[in-house]
Design an enzyme around this catalytic site. Structure first.
Site, mmCIF file in Angstrom:
data_model
loop_
_atom_site.group_PDB
_atom_site.id
_atom_site.type_symbol
_atom_site.label_atom_id
_atom_site.label_comp_id
_atom_site.label_asym_id
_atom_site.label_seq_id
_atom_site.Cartn_x
_atom_site.Cartn_y
_atom_site.Cartn_z
ATOM 1 N N HIS A 130 7.495 29.182 59.139
ATOM 2 C CA HIS A 130 7.663 28.575 57.813
ATOM 3 C C HIS A 130 7.587 29.647 56.733
ATOM 4 O O HIS A 130 8.401 29.664 55.793
ATOM 5 C CB HIS A 130 6.579 27.519 57.604
ATOM 6 C CG HIS A 130 6.490 26.988 56.201
ATOM 7 N ND1 HIS A 130 7.034 25.782 55.816
ATOM 8 C CD2 HIS A 130 5.916 27.513 55.079
ATOM 9 C CE1 HIS A 130 6.799 25.587 54.527
ATOM 10 N NE2 HIS A 130 6.117 26.630 54.056
ATOM 11 N N GLU A 131 6.613 30.544 56.839
ATOM 12 C CA GLU A 131 6.461 31.597 55.830
ATOM 13 C C GLU A 131 7.643 32.562 55.856
ATOM 14 O O GLU A 131 8.122 33.011 54.805
ATOM 15 C CB GLU A 131 5.138 32.343 56.028
ATOM 16 C CG GLU A 131 3.904 31.479 55.887
ATOM 17 C CD GLU A 131 3.884 30.672 54.597
ATOM 18 O OE1 GLU A 131 4.435 31.147 53.581
ATOM 19 O OE2 GLU A 131 3.344 29.550 54.595
ATOM 20 N N HIS A 134 10.516 31.205 53.973
ATOM 21 C CA HIS A 134 10.448 31.463 52.534
ATOM 22 C C HIS A 134 11.064 32.826 52.208
ATOM 23 O O HIS A 134 11.774 32.977 51.213
ATOM 24 C CB HIS A 134 8.995 31.444 52.054
ATOM 25 C CG HIS A 134 8.446 30.067 51.803
ATOM 26 N ND1 HIS A 134 9.062 29.165 50.968
ATOM 27 C CD2 HIS A 134 7.325 29.446 52.263
ATOM 28 C CE1 HIS A 134 8.348 28.039 50.917
ATOM 29 N NE2 HIS A 134 7.297 28.192 51.705
ATOM 30 N N GLU A 207 9.550 23.882 49.541
ATOM 31 C CA GLU A 207 8.720 23.592 50.715
ATOM 32 C C GLU A 207 9.492 22.789 51.753
ATOM 33 O O GLU A 207 9.407 23.053 52.956
ATOM 34 C CB GLU A 207 7.447 22.846 50.286
ATOM 35 C CG GLU A 207 6.434 23.712 49.566
ATOM 36 C CD GLU A 207 5.996 24.915 50.379
ATOM 37 O OE1 GLU A 207 5.735 24.773 51.592
ATOM 38 O OE2 GLU A 207 5.950 26.016 49.797
#
Length: 292
Positions: A130-131, A134, A207
């Site tokens: 997930h990071e 980003h 998100e």
């Protein structure tokens, strides 16, 4: 659709900034407002990552110091076709993680000590994916632009309030008399609030996009859904030390969820919706013949 929505929201922020500058000083005020926003964006682009890592006392780790976490991030970076980011550990019992850096070539991912204690290896891998999503989606740049535009609007709002109180403002206000004064005061109070809401809407959209992109990078949407549930409960029990509203949007779950905050003012989407989207994603993969 998320990207279209974000473009629209950033356009709204820009228009608000123009309106504030015009209200303060007409055309010259608009130019000054753009220069202010540009200067703030420039500073944030180059230095915000270093400032945030320092705020949370993050310590960079090497592969020799933490082979499991470092190796996990390296595998995911290869799968995402990204350069290897720097890896940091935050000395906090609060379970959370974030990514920072002005571009994929200068990126960093940070995880708290607490997150590595409550998540399984698959769940931690999904969080790191997930990071990295980003980083892949250049969310740091987009969030920085949104935050600095909102900050500039808030600053101009304060200037406009004082200008209206002291009898200043643009020539249009003077011609409009009391009506112009009331309009100026309304803009001074409403525009900063609208800018804050737009900034938070941008953060929520990023998100959702990072959840979907991260699930694709690691191939484990259910692991990410499970991780989010645990992190939500963990954030309510043990918040991250030094967490502030100015940096809360960076974390995978809101580090301030332990406080009473209205959902409208949240930098993160409702957890139930994030989990539901990931479960639907996993279901689609299974029905399509792919295991997750």
């Amino acid at each position: 659709m998320n990207r279209i929505k974000i473009t629209f929201l950033l356009t709204c922020l820009t228009l608000l900034l123009v309106a504030m500058g015009s209200a303060i000083g007409g055309q010259s005020g608009m130019i000054v407002a753009f220069f202010i926003a540009g200067g703030m964006n420039f500073f944030s682009y180059w230095y915000s990552d270093k400032i945030v890592l320092k705020i949370y006392k993050a310590r960079e780790v090497s592969e020799a110091e933490n082979p499991d976490l470092y190796g996990m991030v390296r595998r995911l970076a290869l799968q995402a076709n990204l350069p290897m980011p720097k890896v940091y550990i935050i000395p906090s019992k609060g379970a959370n993680a974030f990514a920072t850096g002005r571009n994929p070539q200068h990126a960093a991912v940070a995880a708290t000590e607490g997150i590595m204690q409550i998540l399984s290896p698959d769940e931690l891998e999904a969080v790191m994916a997930h990071e990295l999503a980003h980083v892949q989606n250049r969310d740091t740049l987009i969030s920085t632009i949104a935050a600095t535009l909102a900050g500039a609007i808030s600053m101009l709002g304060s200037m406009l309030q004082w200008a209206a109180i002291l009898g200043g403002g643009s020539s249009q206000d003077e011609e409009g008399g009391d009506g112009g004064l009331l309009g100026t005061l309304a803009l001074a109070f409403i525009a900063p609030m609208a800018a804050m809401l737009i900034q938070m809407a941008v953060s929520r959209s990023r998100e959702f996009l990072a959840d979907a992109s991260g699930a694709r990078i690691c191939g484990k949407p259910l692991a990410l859904a499970n991780a989010l549930r645990k992190l939500q409960m963990g954030a309510q029990a043990v918040p991250v030390a030094q967490a502030t509203p100015a940096t809360s949007h960076m974390f995978i779950v809101n580090p301030l969820t332990g406080t009473s905050m209205m959902k409208l003012f949240s930098t993160h989407p409702p957890m139930e919706e994030r989990v539901a989207r990931l479960e639907a994603m996993a279901s689609g993969w299974v029905s399509g013949g792919f295991s997750c």
